[in-house]
Design an enzyme around this catalytic site. Structure first.
Site, PDB file in Angstrom:
ATOM      1  N   ASP A  57       0.850  -1.204   0.000  1.00  0.00           N
ATOM      2  CA  ASP A  57       0.000   0.000   0.000  1.00  0.00           C
ATOM      3  C   ASP A  57       0.882   1.249   0.000  1.00  0.00           C
ATOM      4  O   ASP A  57       0.374   2.373  -0.084  1.00  0.00           O
ATOM      5  CB  ASP A  57      -1.002  -0.008   1.163  1.00  0.00           C
ATOM      6  CG  ASP A  57      -0.349   0.064   2.523  1.00  0.00           C
ATOM      7  OD1 ASP A  57       0.889  -0.087   2.611  1.00  0.00           O
ATOM      8  OD2 ASP A  57      -1.081   0.263   3.522  1.00  0.00           O
ATOM      9  N   ASP A  96      -1.131  -6.265  -0.319  1.00  0.00           N
ATOM     10  CA  ASP A  96      -1.176  -5.592   0.980  1.00  0.00           C
ATOM     11  C   ASP A  96      -2.609  -5.147   1.272  1.00  0.00           C
ATOM     12  O   ASP A  96      -3.208  -4.402   0.469  1.00  0.00           O
ATOM     13  CB  ASP A  96      -0.265  -4.361   0.885  1.00  0.00           C
ATOM     14  CG  ASP A  96       0.409  -4.030   2.188  1.00  0.00           C
ATOM     15  OD1 ASP A  96       0.205  -4.755   3.177  1.00  0.00           O
ATOM     16  OD2 ASP A  96       1.164  -3.034   2.201  1.00  0.00           O
ATOM     17  N   GLU A 195       9.691  -4.160  10.149  1.00  0.00           N
ATOM     18  CA  GLU A 195      10.066  -2.849   9.587  1.00  0.00           C
ATOM     19  C   GLU A 195      10.633  -1.927  10.656  1.00  0.00           C
ATOM     20  O   GLU A 195      10.017  -1.712  11.707  1.00  0.00           O
ATOM     21  CB  GLU A 195       8.831  -2.189   8.917  1.00  0.00           C
ATOM     22  CG  GLU A 195       9.177  -0.825   8.339  1.00  0.00           C
ATOM     23  CD  GLU A 195       8.152  -0.265   7.353  1.00  0.00           C
ATOM     24  OE1 GLU A 195       7.189  -0.985   7.011  1.00  0.00           O
ATOM     25  OE2 GLU A 195       8.335   0.889   6.925  1.00  0.00           O
TER      26      GLU A 195
HETATM   27  O1  KIV Z   1       3.508  -1.106   1.650  1.00  0.00           O
HETATM   28  C1  KIV Z   1       4.656  -1.552   1.561  1.00  0.00           C
HETATM   29  O2  KIV Z   1       5.364  -1.369   0.567  1.00  0.00           O
HETATM   30  C2  KIV Z   1       5.165  -2.291   2.709  1.00  0.00           C
HETATM   31  C3  KIV Z   1       6.637  -2.524   2.746  1.00  0.00           C
HETATM   32  C4  KIV Z   1       7.295  -1.324   3.255  1.00  0.00           C
HETATM   33  C5  KIV Z   1       6.989  -3.731   3.550  1.00  0.00           C
HETATM   34  O3  KIV Z   1       4.429  -2.650   3.565  1.00  0.00           O
END
Ligand code: KIV
Length: 291
Positions: A57, A96, A195
């Site tokens: 996301d 995501d 993260e």
């Molecule tokens: O949204 C995304 O790209 C993520 C990464 C930072 C792991 O969650």
């Protein structure tokens, strides 16, 4: 001297599954993951042999230009997931789940997770959070959908966290993150993104859980690494987190290409004869006679 790259065919690559990632952890082989949001990027990553692609996301910030990831909708995510799934055939594709697609109820969580697999070509979903997400994770896994967890700096909680800051730096916060990692493993996650955590904490978590951990700003001791592709390529103008290694300057390359194109058009040196469509002389003569 310029070298010609021979791009491997992706049809010869074996499909990467959640089991492949688990086996890589067991063999101590680092797992590679990157984000992608469109067909051409996914295609190149798949050709390069990436293990997994996350349709993050983060697209809200790096593609759509929002301040944070909160405005991203299910429709935004599904649209970009479909494009990625048309480009990448071998990599494990993880979609995501956006803000408020899984927080309000377990039913929402299962239904929305299902859409990523049923209508957007994803192999798995990712969602953010620890113990508070266990009921949703269990229900999604029970529906047969692989789930990746996400601990530490969880961007959808940016307002609760008071900004995009590293997490788990006190003994108490670190212990809570370790406990959350155990809970996510027990709930059935096939992997966890860690993260922006202290490297030694991420390494400890990676050793303690049997599922793969994928780090971003969490040191080299994780079982794999992920980066936001626009950061790696130098395509995001606003800021580059400390943990990013920039492998290209595509912003600079694009600026150069656009400027050269404009100069060529202004000088009338583009299009040249080789870019133009011809017409037989006799057809041309006939047209002129008819006028
Ligand atoms: O949204 C995304 O790209 C993520 C990464 C930072 C792991 O969650």
């Amino acid at each position: 001297m310029s070298t010609t790259i021979v791009y491997p065919s992706t049809s010869s690559r074996k499909k990467v599954t959640t089991l492949t990632l688990r086996q890589k952890k067991e063999r101590g082989e680092p797992i590679t993951m990157l984000t992608a949001y469109d067909y051409p990027t996914a295609l190149v990553m798949d050709q390069a042999g990436i293990d997994s692609i996350l349709v993050g996301d983060s697209l809200g910030m790096v593609v759509l230009g929002y301040e944070n990831t909160l405005p991203v909708t299910m429709e935004d995510m599904l649209h970009h997931c479909r494009a990625v799934s048309r480009g990448a055939k071998a990599a494990l594709l993880v979609g995501d789940m956006p803000f408020m697609s899984y927080q309000a109820s377990v039913e929402d969580a299962v239904r929305n997770a299902g859409r990523f697999l049923q209508s957007a070509g994803m192999d798995a979903v990712k969602l953010e959070g620890g113990h508070e997400r266990v009921p949703a994770i269990k229900a999604i896994v029970a529906a047969g959908i692989p789930v990746m967890g996400h601990l530490g700096l969880t961007p959808q909680s940016v307002h609760q966290l008071g900004g995009f800051h590293p997490q788990g730096r006190s003994a108490l916060a670190a212990k809570r993150l370790l406990e959350d990692a155990f809970l996510l493993e027990e709930a059935g996650c096939f992997g966890i993104v860690l993260e922006s955590l202290p490297a030694r904490l991420a390494e400890l978590i990676s050793k303690k859980v049997s599922i793969p951990t994928i780090g971003i700003g969490a040191g080299v001791g994780c079982d794999g690494q992920v980066l936001v592709t626009h950061d790696l390529l130098g395509l995001f103008d606003r800021f580059t987190p400390k943990f990013v290694k920039q492998y290209a300057d595509l912003h600079g390359e694009m600026y150069k290409a656009f400027s050269e194109y404009m100069a060529d058009v202004q000088k009338r040196s583009f299009p040249a004869a080789e870019h133009s469509v011809e017409m037989k002389d006799e057809e041309w003569e006939e047209l002129l006679k008819s006028l």
